[in-house]
Design an enzyme around this catalytic site. Structure first.
Site, PDB file in Angstrom:
ATOM      1  N   ARG A 162       0.751  -1.198   0.217  1.00 46.85           N
ATOM      2  CA  ARG A 162       0.144   0.089  -0.325  1.00 46.85           C
ATOM      3  C   ARG A 162       0.772   1.145   0.039  1.00 46.85           C
ATOM      4  NH1 ARG A 162      -3.240  -3.537  -0.503  1.00 46.85           N
ATOM      5  NH2 ARG A 162      -4.971  -4.016   0.421  1.00 46.85           N
ATOM      6  N   SER A 238     -10.681  -0.593   3.267  1.00 48.98           N
ATOM      7  CA  SER A 238     -10.460  -1.037   4.650  1.00 48.98           C
ATOM      8  C   SER A 238      -9.590   0.162   5.272  1.00 48.98           C
ATOM      9  CB  SER A 238      -8.832  -2.057   4.345  1.00 48.98           C
ATOM     10  OG  SER A 238      -8.876  -3.109   3.443  1.00 48.98           O
ATOM     11  N   GLU A 334      -5.472   3.720   6.075  1.00 47.49           N
ATOM     12  CA  GLU A 334      -4.754   3.576   4.708  1.00 47.49           C
ATOM     13  C   GLU A 334      -4.782   4.860   4.147  1.00 47.49           C
ATOM     14  OE1 GLU A 334      -6.382   1.974   1.437  1.00 47.49           O
ATOM     15  OE2 GLU A 334      -6.050  -0.076   2.402  1.00 47.49           O
TER      16      GLU A 334
HETATM   17  N1  EPU Z   1     -10.914 -10.797  10.783  1.00 45.42           N
HETATM   18  C1  EPU Z   1     -11.919 -10.882  11.536  1.00 45.42           C
HETATM   19  N2  EPU Z   1     -12.342  -9.815  11.624  1.00 45.42           N
HETATM   20  C2  EPU Z   1     -12.853  -9.189  10.892  1.00 45.42           C
HETATM   21  C3  EPU Z   1     -12.320  -8.709   9.317  1.00 45.42           C
HETATM   22  C4  EPU Z   1     -11.475 -10.090   9.414  1.00 45.42           C
HETATM   23  O1  EPU Z   1     -11.161 -11.162  12.563  1.00 45.42           O
HETATM   24  O2  EPU Z   1     -13.918  -8.196  11.194  1.00 45.42           O
HETATM   25  C5  EPU Z   1      -9.579 -11.251  10.335  1.00 45.42           C
HETATM   26  C6  EPU Z   1     -10.221 -12.722   9.425  1.00 45.42           C
HETATM   27  O3  EPU Z   1      -9.676 -13.600  10.654  1.00 45.42           O
HETATM   28  C7  EPU Z   1      -9.717 -12.519   8.376  1.00 45.42           C
HETATM   29  C8  EPU Z   1      -8.449 -11.840   8.386  1.00 45.42           C
HETATM   30  O4  EPU Z   1      -8.242 -11.010   9.322  1.00 45.42           O
HETATM   31  O5  EPU Z   1      -9.239 -14.377   8.154  1.00 45.42           O
HETATM   32  C9  EPU Z   1      -7.892 -10.841   7.333  1.00 45.42           C
HETATM   33  O6  EPU Z   1      -9.380 -10.702   6.323  1.00 45.42           O
HETATM   34  P1  EPU Z   1      -9.600 -10.133   5.139  1.00 45.42           P
HETATM   35  O7  EPU Z   1      -9.791 -11.696   4.274  1.00 45.42           O
HETATM   36  O8  EPU Z   1     -10.748 -10.067   4.792  1.00 45.42           O
HETATM   37  O9  EPU Z   1      -8.515  -9.412   5.205  1.00 45.42           O
HETATM   38  P2  EPU Z   1      -7.506  -8.014   5.221  1.00 45.42           P
HETATM   39  O10 EPU Z   1      -6.365  -8.460   5.857  1.00 45.42           O
HETATM   40  O11 EPU Z   1      -8.879  -8.021   5.611  1.00 45.42           O
HETATM   41  C10 EPU Z   1      -6.510  -7.173   3.103  1.00 45.42           C
HETATM   42  C11 EPU Z   1      -6.841  -5.750   2.506  1.00 45.42           C
HETATM   43  C12 EPU Z   1      -7.886  -6.048   1.525  1.00 45.42           C
HETATM   44  C13 EPU Z   1      -8.183  -7.120   0.152  1.00 45.42           C
HETATM   45  C14 EPU Z   1      -8.094  -8.459   1.583  1.00 45.42           C
HETATM   46  C15 EPU Z   1      -8.017  -9.888   0.198  1.00 45.42           C
HETATM   47  C16 EPU Z   1      -5.613  -4.450   3.564  1.00 45.42           C
HETATM   48  C17 EPU Z   1      -6.026  -3.053   4.827  1.00 45.42           C
HETATM   49  N3  EPU Z   1      -6.935  -4.677   2.822  1.00 45.42           N
HETATM   50  O12 EPU Z   1      -8.191  -6.854   4.180  1.00 45.42           O
HETATM   51  O13 EPU Z   1      -7.956  -4.825   0.360  1.00 45.42           O
HETATM   52  O14 EPU Z   1      -9.308  -6.688  -0.320  1.00 45.42           O
HETATM   53  O15 EPU Z   1      -7.356  -8.157   2.223  1.00 45.42           O
HETATM   54  O16 EPU Z   1      -6.501  -9.868  -0.014  1.00 45.42           O
HETATM   55  O17 EPU Z   1      -4.183  -5.011   3.147  1.00 45.42           O
HETATM   56  C18 EPU Z   1      -8.968  -2.431   0.486  1.00 45.42           C
HETATM   57  O18 EPU Z   1      -7.897  -2.067   0.419  1.00 45.42           O
HETATM   58  O19 EPU Z   1      -9.644  -1.517   0.635  1.00 45.42           O
HETATM   59  C19 EPU Z   1      -8.658  -3.037   0.558  1.00 45.42           C
HETATM   60  C20 EPU Z   1     -10.176  -4.153   0.977  1.00 45.42           C
END
Ligand code: EPU
Length: 338
Positions: A162, A238, A334
């Site tokens: 990012r 995010s 972010e």
């Molecule tokens: N989780 C929770 N509670 C929540 C949300 C997430 O416990 O409310 C935990 C879960 O264990 C889940 C893990 O966090 O397995 C990861 O969550 P998720 O797969 O939704 O991905 P993220 O790390 O929250 C990142 C990116 C997203 C992107 C997804 C998929 C960042 C800041 N965000 O989210 O990007 O779509 O991975 O690759 O790196 C964005 O940048 O706007 C965005 C949506």
């Protein structure tokens, strides 16, 4: 020529749906228009792309230029790949759909990311195991003081998670006009379905050898189920980055919270999903006034209707404070706060 309007509401130009206004507002439809404008006016301005990664906490006193530079063009073709040049004002997801239609691979995992093509390199957009930098070849950008057109290759952009040079030393200095990406041709696609949720959907549909269209459809299904549609509930995806912490800190946390979710990024660093941290602090689905942490993904802050940017910022600060209190981790937004 760029036509300038006065006192324009930016509500429909930012996905958070914040009702801030611009003192002056104009549309940029070509590189030449932009260059002429810079030479004549020498005025500072704020560039708006798809408005999907900003939080407006105040009216903008100067000039807002909205990027409307369009066009998708195949500029080079080889046996296995080709290079496509895209106008920075194109909608990112519409461009992804164009690549799928033309059977060009590489950005199918980046389906349904809101925003413009020009904003994609600024924060090196990424999702489901792919980042823009994986297909990026070069970009063209106009220097906002001299009006000169510059070219930046992969190294020049200094991409990271990012992050790029356009968020660091060149912040606010360039207007990205065109992005060149290298995409694979039919028969040479490298499908990336490491992410568990993608595999699950493909299995459910009994798809063994997925096409790029199958992958794109799976990602669209995952995102639609987990992330709020900005047309319905204002948001910027995010709100925070996933923090990276030192191994020692992580080991202490793991003792206290054995269920902690983590990804190892190097020998001594661990990435923790901010969504997990926020949910553990009790914020998932929690509402204060017109602002909430989304009920299906705590990392996304949503505008329930008439929130001001200031209220969203306050909400974010409260989330940051509780994550720091409970885990000793400083969350970093972010989203660009303006
Ligand atoms: N989780 C929770 N509670 C929540 C949300 C997430 O416990 O409310 C935990 C879960 O264990 C889940 C893990 O966090 O397995 C990861 O969550 P998720 O797969 O939704 O991905 P993220 O790390 O929250 C990142 C990116 C997203 C992107 C997804 C998929 C960042 C800041 N965000 O989210 O990007 O779509 O991975 O690759 O790196 C964005 O940048 O706007 C965005 C949506």
């Amino acid at each position: 020529m760029i036509k300038i309007e006065k006192y324009t509401s930016l509500k429909k130009f930012n996905t958070f749906g914040i009702d801030a206004s611009a003192q002056q507002f104009g549309l940029v439809e070509s590189v030449e228009d932009l260059q002429n404008f810079i030479h004549q006016k020498q005025q500072t301005f704020f560039i708006l792309g798809g408005g999907s990664n900003i939080l407006l906490t105040q009216d903008i006193q100067g000039l807002v230029l909205k990027n409307e530079i369009k066009g998708i063009e195949l500029v080079e073709e080889h046996k296995e790949s080709c290079t496509v040049a895209v106008g920075s004002g194109e909608n990112w997801h519409q461009f992804v759909l164009w690549t799928i239609e033309h059977n060009l691979g590489g950005i199918e995992n980046l389906s349904l990311i809101p925003g413009t093509v020009g904003a994609a390199p600024i924060q090196n957009i990424g999702a489901y195991g792919v980042e823009l930098k994986d297909v990026f070849e070069r970009l063209e950008a106009v220097h906002l003081q001299t009006g000169e057109l510059h070219t930046f290759d992969l190294n020049d952009c200094q991409f990271d998670y990012r992050m790029s040079v356009f968020k660091k030393k060149y912040k606010g200095l360039f207007f990205i006009t065109k992005v060149f990406v290298k995409l694979s041709k039919k028969g040479f696609h490298q499908i990336n379905i490491n992410y568990g949720a993608i595999q699950k959907i493909l299995q459910e549909k009994n798809i063994q050898n997925p096409t790029i269209k199958n992958v794109s459809d799976a990602i669209i299904a995952i995102r639609s189920a987990k992330l709020p549609d900005p047309k319905v509930l204002g948001n910027s995806g995010s709100f925070f980055k996933n923090p990276i912490i030192e191994q020692n800190h992580f080991l202490k946390l793991q003792k206290a919270f054995p269920d902690i979710v983590f990804y190892k990024v190097s020998e001594d660093q661990v990435k923790i999903p901010a969504g997990w941290l926020i949910e553990q602090c009790g914020w998932k689905g929690k509402t204060i006034g017109e602002v909430a942490c989304y009920e299906k993904q705590a990392l996304v802050i949503v505008n329930l209707g008439e929130a001001t940017g200031f209220e969203v910022q306050n909400h974010a600060q409260k989330v940051m404070d509780s994550v720091f209190q409970k885990f000793g981790i400083v969350l970093e937004p972010e989203v660009n706060i303006i």
